[in-house]
Motif scaffolding. Structure first.
Motif, PDB file in Angstrom:
ATOM      1  N   UNK A 352       0.851  -1.190   0.000  1.00  0.00           N
ATOM      2  CA  UNK A 352       0.000   0.000   0.000  1.00  0.00           C
ATOM      3  C   UNK A 352       0.882   1.233   0.000  1.00  0.00           C
ATOM      4  N   UNK A 353       0.293   2.326  -0.470  1.00  0.00           N
ATOM      5  CA  UNK A 353       1.008   3.597  -0.352  1.00  0.00           C
ATOM      6  C   UNK A 353       0.755   4.164   1.037  1.00  0.00           C
ATOM      7  N   UNK A 354       1.783   4.786   1.625  1.00  0.00           N
ATOM      8  CA  UNK A 354       1.604   5.381   2.947  1.00  0.00           C
ATOM      9  C   UNK A 354       0.746   6.630   2.859  1.00  0.00           C
ATOM     10  N   UNK A 355       0.879   7.364   1.753  1.00  0.00           N
ATOM     11  CA  UNK A 355      -0.016   8.509   1.515  1.00  0.00           C
ATOM     12  C   UNK A 355      -0.870   8.122   0.328  1.00  0.00           C
ATOM     13  N   UNK A 356      -2.153   7.987   0.565  1.00  0.00           N
ATOM     14  CA  UNK A 356      -3.029   7.357  -0.424  1.00  0.00           C
ATOM     15  C   UNK A 356      -3.045   8.085  -1.766  1.00  0.00           C
ATOM     16  N   UNK A 357      -2.936   9.415  -1.735  1.00  0.00           N
ATOM     17  CA  UNK A 357      -3.082  10.172  -2.974  1.00  0.00           C
ATOM     18  C   UNK A 357      -1.748  10.537  -3.606  1.00  0.00           C
ATOM     19  N   UNK A 358      -0.671  10.040  -3.027  1.00  0.00           N
ATOM     20  CA  UNK A 358       0.650  10.434  -3.510  1.00  0.00           C
ATOM     21  C   UNK A 358       0.930   9.809  -4.874  1.00  0.00           C
ATOM     22  N   UNK A 359       1.590  10.581  -5.710  1.00  0.00           N
ATOM     23  CA  UNK A 359       1.960  10.050  -7.009  1.00  0.00           C
ATOM     24  C   UNK A 359       3.257   9.256  -6.865  1.00  0.00           C
ATOM     25  N   UNK A 360       3.281   8.085  -7.451  1.00  0.00           N
ATOM     26  CA  UNK A 360       4.500   7.280  -7.377  1.00  0.00           C
ATOM     27  C   UNK A 360       5.467   7.775  -8.441  1.00  0.00           C
ATOM     28  N   UNK A 361       6.721   7.835  -8.077  1.00  0.00           N
ATOM     29  CA  UNK A 361       7.722   8.255  -9.048  1.00  0.00           C
ATOM     30  C   UNK A 361       8.161   9.685  -8.830  1.00  0.00           C
ATOM     31  N   UNK A 362       9.094  10.096  -9.655  1.00  0.00           N
ATOM     32  CA  UNK A 362       9.667  11.435  -9.490  1.00  0.00           C
ATOM     33  C   UNK A 362       8.686  12.486  -9.975  1.00  0.00           C
ATOM     34  N   UNK A 363       8.612  13.581  -9.210  1.00  0.00           N
ATOM     35  CA  UNK A 363       7.736  14.680  -9.596  1.00  0.00           C
ATOM     36  C   UNK A 363       8.538  15.716 -10.359  1.00  0.00           C
ATOM     37  N   UNK A 364       7.894  16.347 -11.327  1.00  0.00           N
ATOM     38  CA  UNK A 364       8.548  17.468 -11.986  1.00  0.00           C
ATOM     39  C   UNK A 364       8.514  18.653 -11.026  1.00  0.00           C
ATOM     40  N   UNK A 365       9.396  19.631 -11.213  1.00  0.00           N
ATOM     41  CA  UNK A 365       9.393  20.776 -10.301  1.00  0.00           C
ATOM     42  C   UNK A 365       8.030  21.468 -10.238  1.00  0.00           C
ATOM     43  N   UNK A 366       7.340  21.524 -11.363  1.00  0.00           N
ATOM     44  CA  UNK A 366       6.017  22.168 -11.359  1.00  0.00           C
ATOM     45  C   UNK A 366       5.028  21.378 -10.519  1.00  0.00           C
ATOM     46  N   UNK A 367       5.082  20.058 -10.689  1.00  0.00           N
ATOM     47  CA  UNK A 367       4.180  19.213  -9.900  1.00  0.00           C
ATOM     48  C   UNK A 367       4.468  19.390  -8.416  1.00  0.00           C
ATOM     49  N   UNK A 368       5.759  19.421  -8.119  1.00  0.00           N
ATOM     50  CA  UNK A 368       6.173  19.529  -6.733  1.00  0.00           C
ATOM     51  C   UNK A 368       5.686  20.829  -6.109  1.00  0.00           C
ATOM     52  N   UNK A 369       5.881  21.921  -6.861  1.00  0.00           N
ATOM     53  CA  UNK A 369       5.491  23.216  -6.294  1.00  0.00           C
ATOM     54  C   UNK A 369       3.977  23.295  -6.153  1.00  0.00           C
ATOM     55  N   UNK A 370       3.248  22.768  -7.129  1.00  0.00           N
ATOM     56  CA  UNK A 370       1.804  22.859  -7.012  1.00  0.00           C
ATOM     57  C   UNK A 370       1.315  21.973  -5.876  1.00  0.00           C
ATOM     58  N   UNK A 371       1.996  20.855  -5.672  1.00  0.00           N
ATOM     59  CA  UNK A 371       1.602  19.985  -4.575  1.00  0.00           C
ATOM     60  C   UNK A 371       1.853  20.651  -3.220  1.00  0.00           C
TER      61      UNK A 371
END
Lengths: 445, 597
Positions: A352-371
């Motif tokens: 299972x994922x520890x954070x249910x809505x987390x995206x698996x894999x590397x995030x782009x900087x834009x994804x990271x900042x928006x998250x």
């Protein structure tokens, strides 16, 4: 007279080439950004809704065992390695990244009761119902060779739990007594007993490495120092504790999973009452494991659900369940803080994922900042009724839902009764007890 | 060797010197070219430098490896001179600039927390807010454009300046923004700019509707709706606009294709579009204020204002509250959530002719048939300025920088700084041939659009527009793709109409009510009802129960009235007592009165 009229050069605002990104000049003047609060609230609400939409925690299942999975061990040096032991005495070593079984060992007759990997990552130990402790090499044998233990210790009684010292080549087992063993010797270095005939779990403290804690069948939790000759403390609770887990970040904090559906977090400096009660399970809690950050822990229960609790909260933040998952016997939180591994009665190991809505894999900087922006917004508006309602909503199995309601009704009724009793008695004759004060029956030294 | 020593000494000495400059900055004598200076020093060392040399000499003896240390130090001195910042530290931020970016004062409520944690948390939060405001204020340094202006010497009067004078004085591209569209067949014209100021839609009273990119003068569409046109308004993007026609309201796209006919919105005279809520508010001659949710295509609410024909309307850009002007001289404030006005304001003794609100939502200018123009502070609902005009202004408009344009018959007068201060005379005036029917400042441009009977005129008003746009809000240089993304983003962030209210920061604020107060309010909201108990056989017939209920409720009502009367009596008595006391002892300020009076 001096006259100036706004006259912008369009080239200053257009990108230079087609491969370039568009220019976006900013002006932070608040009057140009009206409805600041209302827009942020809308964004927070959307972020919360999207989080629920993307909450898909189940990653995959490892099937291969022929009987219920009874115990698990993490490899302290390799994130992708997992060891599982089943009720038919079979041990499997899995590669989590490729989700396949690397080795299968028929280790014991009867249950595999516990496993642990040595700190030098070369061997692992297993105990079973056949009264043996076996040490196995983590490197698989050559083709054609049979799986043989490195060495075997034959004990006098059944072992129910094992844990390894975090640094030294010593390990502890429990059964009728808590025994401390050395790798090089076939007899225990030391044995602790405190009037109990059966202990079910023993754990070394990961920070203060000489300390041990164990749970016993007489509803007690016992603390030991391996340097001393006798146990340190004993705390007796209302019901039996199944498992104990030390906080990996705070040496003085441990949590126990109890038969009375709750988990209790204790501070060893003050054992008269737990500092937090974690409620939400509707049946006995069978296993728990801390996240490597020490802020949260995960628990598996007889009610066929997995719940994640923040250490400082009384209610779980997350509940995982599937139609097919049966009683959860063992649970682990992966050392990269990203996954939860559960072994259950119906022979499957689930990831299972520890954070249910987390995206698996590397995030782009834009994804990271928006998250991170969305996380901040959710935090800011978490108390708004709409946001809170959406963030808290979970679907749970019917039985769990009804049992939760039933428990609530029972608890309310008890509280009512107590209040009535106080109301109709002589003032001061009945003392109101806080919920936390009711947990510990006695503390012995 | 001596030469070398001298050199190294100079180097170290300068290091010392540079340290001194931290205390008292000397910009020019120290930071000049190092090599030339070194030479200069070798020839004629000054007194101060020789002192430094002595110190350096001492230092040198303590250095373990003489030559090596020398070269190292020499390098250091070079670096320190090169990197020395003439304006050390962060750029200063002015207090008044910072005030514009701060979101109110810090939390002053005393905390009753048992532990230090929450207090510390609050302190760090406050610090973060302050830092954010400071950085936003400092970012003003990066703004690329300067505002337009008109600077007159003492003997010159800006109001005498004609449009041709201005157009001659400015560059060609700016001069092109002053133009005249001669459309004398279908006037008078209403007009509207898009929120980014790029596009213009004009609608003639006799049915001519045209949309154009007014800067490049490219026509998007031109249609004749064969019906009277009362008002035109762009919707959230430049692909759609609404036209209030004789009977119904229509929505057209930028190619002039009719998209919707809104039959529920009939006899509309004025329209306002609330961009963040996607609401089109309309005021009709039948006295109804209606809201259309543009994103859903549904009528949100229709409110009967009960004030007759509604032909004066504007919106507060900060709160999305609609302001209506009425024939009896009142201005009423409306939100779609309440069927009653949020507030009423008597602004004129005669009919209100026009209302305008500035972009900060602070000032409201109203004009009436009594030839007055008044400026109100909306937040306090108080008048600030009263101007007597030559005629009642038929149209009013606020620019982004706070200029006020008033249409007095066929004359446009623009006032500067007329809200908080008294403007003695107009900033600019312009006379047209015919009566003015539409007036709006173009956003992000120094342009005032005027619709009148002979068409449309674009006037240059220096200093009217916001010079620096925020591309995340409105971008005049938006590409097609950006516009599409922006539309999606706006729709995702659509604010629900329930959030419209007089307070702009409503949802972000913390309610100061205690739990008891909230409970009390809730209780008051729920009307208490008497439930009669069941009585013996024959005495619980329905008629009897109704009678009993009525009797009890009547008694409750009387009790309430009695309670209120008692409270008022007490209040009156207290006031009397105070009055008596005051008469006996007088005010504390009386001691300063003149004795002879």
């Amino acid at each position: 007279m001096k006259i100036k009229v706004l006259s912008r050069n369009p080239d200053d605002y257009a990108r230079e080439t087609k491969r370039d990104i568009q220019r976006l000049p900013r002006n932070y003047d608040p009057s140009l950004h009206p409805f600041e609060a209302a827009r942020e609230y809308t964004r927070a609400l959307n972020a919360t809704k999207l989080e629920r939409v993307f909450a898909k925690p189940f990653v995959g299942a490892l099937d291969g065992h022929r009987d219920g999975v009874n115990c698990m061990a993490k490899h302290p040096g390799s994130l992708s390695t997992l060891l599982t032991g089943a009720c038919d005495g079979e041990i499997k070593i899995w590669n989590l990244a490729s989700r396949d079984c690397r080795r299968t060992i028929q280790a014991h007759t009867g249950f595999v009761r516990g496993m642990c990997v040595t700190p030098d990552h070369s061997n692992f130990l297993s105990i079973g119902d056949d009264k043996t402790v076996k040490m196995w090499s983590l490197t698989s044998p050559d083709d054609g060779e049979e799986e043989e233990p490195v060495h075997t210790i034959l004990g006098k009684n059944i072992f129910t739990g094992i844990d390894h010292h975090w640094k030294d080549p010593t390990f502890a087992t429990c059964g009728q007594t808590v025994d401390i063993w050395d790798h090089a010797r076939a007899e225990p270095l030391r044995s602790f007993s405190w009037g109990v005939d059966s202990l079910n779990c023993v754990r070394f403290n990961p920070i203060e490495k000489h300390y041990l804690a164990s749970c016993a069948a007489d509803r007690s939790i016992i603390l030991y120092d391996t340097r001393g000759s006798s146990p340190l403390r004993k705390v007796i609770l209302n019901m039996r504790s199944n498992v104990i887990a030390w906080n990996p970040m705070e040496a003085f904090v441990f949590t126990v999973a109890n038969e009375d559906h709750n988990l209790y977090s204790f501070d060893i400096r003050r054992l008269t009452s737990p500092f937090n009660i974690h409620m939400d399970h509707v049946n006995a809690v069978l296993d728990l494991d801390y996240s490597p950050t020490g802020r949260e822990f995960v628990s598996g229960s007889f009610d066929k659900t997995i719940r994640i609790f923040p250490l400082d909260k009384g209610r779980s933040r997350e509940v995982y369940h599937t139609k097919r998952m049966q009683r959860v016997f063992c649970i682990k939180w992966s050392l990269d803080n990203k996954y939860i591994l559960s072994g259950s009665d119906e022979t499957n190991v689930r990831i299972w994922k520890a954070k249910a809505a987390e995206k698996i894999g590397k995030l782009t900087p834009r994804e990271e900042s928006s998250q991170s922006y969305n996380d901040k917004l959710k935090e800011k508006f978490q108390h708004h009724p709409q946001v809170r309602r959406i963030a808290r909503h979970r679907h749970v199995p019917k039985e769990v839902y009804h049992l939760t309601r039933q428990t609530r009704i029972m608890k309310d009724s008890k509280r009512r009764k107590e209040q009535n009793r106080i109301r109709h008695s002589k003032p001061g004759s009945i003392k109101k007890k806080r919920e936390r004060e009711k947990v510990v029956v006695a503390e012995q030294e | 060797m001596a030469d070398e020593e001298d050199k190294s000494g100079a180097g170290v000495g300068k290091l010392k010197g540079s340290k001194q400059t931290k205390r008292a900055p000397r910009y020019f004598d120290d930071s000049s070219d190092v090599t030339s200076k070194d030479k200069h020093e070798n020839e004629k060392p000054s007194e101060g430098k020789s002192e430094d040399k002595k110190k350096s000499g001492k230092k040198r003896t303590s250095a373990p490896d003489g030559d090596h240390a020398d070269t190292k130090r020499g390098k250091e001195s070079w670096d320190s001179d090169e990197e020395k910042d003439p304006f050390p530290g962060e750029a200063p931020v002015k207090e008044e600039t910072l005030a514009r970016y701060t979101r109110g004062e810090g939390n002053k409520v005393k905390m009753r927390a048992k532990t230090a944690g929450p207090k510390l948390e609050r302190k760090t939060m406050e610090k973060k807010f302050h830092l954010a405001a400071k950085q936003a204020a400092r970012a003003e340094l990066l703004l690329g454009e300067d505002h337009g202006y008109l600077e007159a010497s003492d003997d010159e009067d800006t109001s005498q300046l004609s449009q041709t004078d201005i157009a001659d004085a400015v560059d060609i591209s700016a001069a092109q923004k002053h133009f005249d569209l001669k459309l004398d067949k279908f006037g008078p014209y209403r007009m509207n700019y898009t929120r980014n100021g790029r596009f213009l839609v004009i609608g003639g009273r006799r049915g001519h509707v045209a949309a154009l990119d007014w800067m490049s003068k490219k026509l998007l569409c031109e249609i004749n709706v064969m019906e009277g046109v009362h008002d035109v308004k762009w919707l959230h993007v430049e692909t759609m606009f609404a036209v209030a026609q004789q009977r119904w309201t229509y929505i057209y796209d930028h190619q002039g294709v009719e998209l919707h006919c809104l039959k529920k919105f009939n006899n509309v005279l004025k329209m306002e579009f609330l961009p963040y809520h996607f609401l089109l508010a309309t005021a009709s001659s039948t006295g109804f204020l209606q809201y259309l949710d543009v994103s859903l295509g549904k009528e949100l609410v229709a409110i009967n204002v009960k004030q007759g024909c509604l032909n004066v309307m504007t919106q507060n850009p900060q709160t999305a509250v609609v302001h209506l002007g009425h024939a009896n001289g009142t201005v009423t404030l409306w939100s779609p959530n309440v069927k009653e006005p949020l507030a009423k304001l008597l602004s004129h003794v005669t009919a209100v002719r026009s209302i305008a609100i500035d972009k900060t939502g602070t000032y409201m200018a109203t004009s009436g048939q009594d030839r007055y123009m008044k400026v109100f502070d909306i937040r306090a609902m108080k008048p600030l300025q009263v101007y007597r005009m030559s005629a009642g202004a038929g149209q009013l408009a606020f620019s982004q920088t706070g200029l006020v344009a008033a249409a007095l018959g066929n004359v446009v007068e623009v006032y500067k700084d007329c809200c908080s201060n008294v403007a003695e005379k107009p900033y600019l005036t312009h006379r047209l041939r015919n009566n003015i029917s539409g007036l709006q400042f173009c956003p992000y441009e120094d342009v005032l659009g005027v619709g009148h009977r002979d068409g449309f005129t674009s006037l240059l008003i220096p200093g009217a527009g916001e010079a620096n746009f925020d591309a995340f809000e409105n971008n005049p240089y938006q590409t097609k793709k950006q516009r599409r993304d922006y539309e999606v983003k706006m729709l995702l962030e659509k604010i629900q109409p329930e959030m419209i209210g007089l307070e702009p920061g409503g949802v972000g604020q913390v309610s100061q009510l205690t739990a008891q107060e909230v409970e009390k309010r809730e209780q008051e909201a729920v009307q208490k009802k008497f439930e009669p108990a069941r009585k013996k056989k024959g005495r619980s017939k329905s008629l009897k129960t109704v009678q009993r209920t009525k009797g009890v409720e009547e008694e409750w009502r009387r009790m309430k009235v009695r309670q209120k009367m008692r409270e008022e009596e007490e209040k009156r008595k207290k006031q009397q007592k105070d009055q008596k006391k005051k008469e006996k002892w007088g005010s504390a300020l009386d001691r300063f009165q003149r004795k002879d009076n």
